[in-house]
Write a protein that holds these residues in place. Sequence first.
Motif, PDB file in Angstrom:
ATOM      1  N   ARG A 125      10.676  -6.031   4.138  1.00 21.50           N
ATOM      2  CA  ARG A 125       9.258  -6.328   4.360  1.00 21.50           C
ATOM      3  C   ARG A 125       9.099  -7.563   5.252  1.00 21.50           C
ATOM      4  O   ARG A 125       8.206  -7.623   6.095  1.00 21.50           O
ATOM      5  CB  ARG A 125       8.554  -6.521   3.021  1.00 21.50           C
ATOM      6  CG  ARG A 125       8.609  -5.288   2.143  1.00 21.50           C
ATOM      7  CD  ARG A 125       7.942  -5.496   0.782  1.00 21.50           C
ATOM      8  NE  ARG A 125       6.501  -5.296   0.886  1.00 21.50           N
ATOM      9  CZ  ARG A 125       5.608  -6.255   0.787  1.00 21.50           C
ATOM     10  NH1 ARG A 125       6.006  -7.503   0.590  1.00 21.50           N
ATOM     11  NH2 ARG A 125       4.321  -6.000   0.879  1.00 21.50           N
ATOM     12  N   ALA A 127       3.433  -3.712  -2.350  1.00 20.61           N
ATOM     13  CA  ALA A 127       2.266  -4.494  -1.958  1.00 20.61           C
ATOM     14  C   ALA A 127       1.483  -4.934  -3.193  1.00 20.61           C
ATOM     15  O   ALA A 127       1.276  -4.151  -4.124  1.00 20.61           O
ATOM     16  CB  ALA A 127       1.365  -3.679  -1.036  1.00 20.61           C
ATOM     17  N   TYR A 140       3.004 -10.158  -6.819  1.00 21.12           N
ATOM     18  CA  TYR A 140       3.059 -11.581  -6.466  1.00 21.12           C
ATOM     19  C   TYR A 140       4.496 -12.005  -6.193  1.00 21.12           C
ATOM     20  O   TYR A 140       4.769 -12.738  -5.237  1.00 21.12           O
ATOM     21  CB  TYR A 140       2.464 -12.422  -7.599  1.00 21.12           C
ATOM     22  CG  TYR A 140       2.621 -13.915  -7.372  1.00 21.12           C
ATOM     23  CD1 TYR A 140       1.757 -14.594  -6.510  1.00 21.12           C
ATOM     24  CD2 TYR A 140       3.645 -14.622  -7.984  1.00 21.12           C
ATOM     25  CE1 TYR A 140       1.897 -15.952  -6.284  1.00 21.12           C
ATOM     26  CE2 TYR A 140       3.796 -15.984  -7.766  1.00 21.12           C
ATOM     27  CZ  TYR A 140       2.926 -16.644  -6.920  1.00 21.12           C
ATOM     28  OH  TYR A 140       3.080 -17.986  -6.703  1.00 21.12           O
ATOM     29  N   GLU A 158       5.731 -10.367  -2.866  1.00 21.18           N
ATOM     30  CA  GLU A 158       4.966 -10.920  -1.738  1.00 21.18           C
ATOM     31  C   GLU A 158       5.405 -12.358  -1.461  1.00 21.18           C
ATOM     32  O   GLU A 158       5.543 -12.769  -0.301  1.00 21.18           O
ATOM     33  CB  GLU A 158       3.465 -10.878  -2.042  1.00 21.18           C
ATOM     34  CG  GLU A 158       2.871  -9.485  -2.164  1.00 21.18           C
ATOM     35  CD  GLU A 158       2.650  -8.817  -0.811  1.00 21.18           C
ATOM     36  OE1 GLU A 158       3.161  -9.324   0.203  1.00 21.18           O
ATOM     37  OE2 GLU A 158       1.959  -7.786  -0.779  1.00 21.18           O
ATOM     38  N   THR A 159       5.634 -13.141  -2.521  1.00 21.06           N
ATOM     39  CA  THR A 159       6.074 -14.519  -2.335  1.00 21.06           C
ATOM     40  C   THR A 159       7.447 -14.572  -1.683  1.00 21.06           C
ATOM     41  O   THR A 159       7.684 -15.352  -0.745  1.00 21.06           O
ATOM     42  CB  THR A 159       6.113 -15.253  -3.689  1.00 21.06           C
ATOM     43  OG1 THR A 159       4.807 -15.249  -4.266  1.00 21.06           O
ATOM     44  CG2 THR A 159       6.572 -16.692  -3.514  1.00 21.06           C
ATOM     45  N   THR A 203       8.784 -12.268   0.177  1.00 20.84           N
ATOM     46  CA  THR A 203       8.624 -11.777   1.550  1.00 20.84           C
ATOM     47  C   THR A 203       8.199 -12.899   2.485  1.00 20.84           C
ATOM     48  O   THR A 203       8.778 -13.100   3.562  1.00 20.84           O
ATOM     49  CB  THR A 203       7.605 -10.626   1.591  1.00 20.84           C
ATOM     50  OG1 THR A 203       8.052  -9.550   0.765  1.00 20.84           O
ATOM     51  CG2 THR A 203       7.413 -10.122   3.018  1.00 20.84           C
ATOM     52  N   ASN A 204       7.189 -13.642   2.071  1.00 21.61           N
ATOM     53  CA  ASN A 204       6.680 -14.728   2.910  1.00 21.61           C
ATOM     54  C   ASN A 204       7.716 -15.837   3.083  1.00 21.61           C
ATOM     55  O   ASN A 204       7.864 -16.398   4.178  1.00 21.61           O
ATOM     56  CB  ASN A 204       5.394 -15.293   2.306  1.00 21.61           C
ATOM     57  CG  ASN A 204       4.242 -14.304   2.364  1.00 21.61           C
ATOM     58  OD1 ASN A 204       4.200 -13.450   3.253  1.00 21.61           O
ATOM     59  ND2 ASN A 204       3.324 -14.392   1.414  1.00 21.61           N
TER      60      ASN A 204
END
Length: 394
Positions: free
Chosen positions: A5, A112, A115, A118-119, A121-122
């Motif tokens: 991702r 998606a 949390y 996504e964390t 991934t960033n």
Amino acid sequence: IAKLRALRLIVPQVIEAFEDETNAESDFGPADLRIHAETSRRTETIYDPYVNMLRATTESMSAVLGGCDTLTVRPYDASLRPPNDFGLRIARNVQLILEHEAHFDQVSDPAAGSYYVETLTNKLAQRAWDQFQQREAEGGILEALRTGTLQKQIAETRQERRNAVDDRKQVLVGTTHYPSLDEQRRDDLARPDGNSSSNGTGAPLPSPNLNTIRSVLRDGATLPEITAALRSDESPIAPLPRVRVAEEIETIRLRTEAYAEDHESPPQVLLAPLGPPAARSARATFARNFLGVAGVAIEEPLQFESADEAAAAAVEHDADIVVLCSSNDEYPDLAPALSAALDERGHESLLGIAGSPNDIDVDQADFFVHQGSPLKETLTTLQKRLGIDVTSEA
């Protein structure tokens, strides 16, 4: 999952940065990136190879959940021998199960909104961008390859992963934990390329010098002439080795198998559970799993009533190693008693203790096995003391 991702986030950002330098224009978004994933060779093992099916399945799930477009599942026995029909069929069926039974193809981005993912991934995307900028500041990827900076960085990561295996922090079921004592693989080994070495090391690769390529192309050079021109470059690129994290541990067991062929049996280990039931049982299980990684033959009785009884069993089984398994409080009495009982019978064997030498008199045993014991170093040292050639690649 997060790595793939993050890749979709970082590639358009890199392309946009180069557009600013070249004054080019393109409309490239995350969805335009085509990602092909392949299950990892690095995590495969040659012992208990069926576990590779589970590894490939979880890796495939991660790749699909991470958003790969195409996927290759390696046969479970690809690191052991040229894949057979069964290995190829199982590799194909992993994808079919994920599609038709788990319905992984029905959701475009199932991670998606998580949390945690996504964390990650960033964070990965940000770290990747920082590394891209650092690499460019140092002269770019080709310069990093020519100087060996990138190879060194990868080698450090590779060693960290091997250390995690050696310290038993990373579990490889069937290889570093819970080994099958009767399993033999030495005769099964056959490299797909016919090469007995699996390191993948070779001569340095020609450095892709862009000026050299431009020059020979202007002169209408053929492909062999281009290759020859590149090979004459003064800055070759050292290739990256193809390694599996289990290889060093597997070599230990392969050496034991070679020793067993020459001596008609592997080294014999007798576990000597004495004293309190809870302590002796737990430490016998630990010693069995630890020493079994080396492929030795292990006799594991439930308990002995005395050190004298354990010594008699050592003579009966012609044990090369006797491992005392008890509690720390019992070792000061049991270790000397067992050593004396072995001496009385004239039986020469290595005496080990399942426990840390920090809590026990180090003079009471020839070696110790405990949670902090480095797997590779401990087993290699034992092989040396048993007369096994540790310089061979088995």
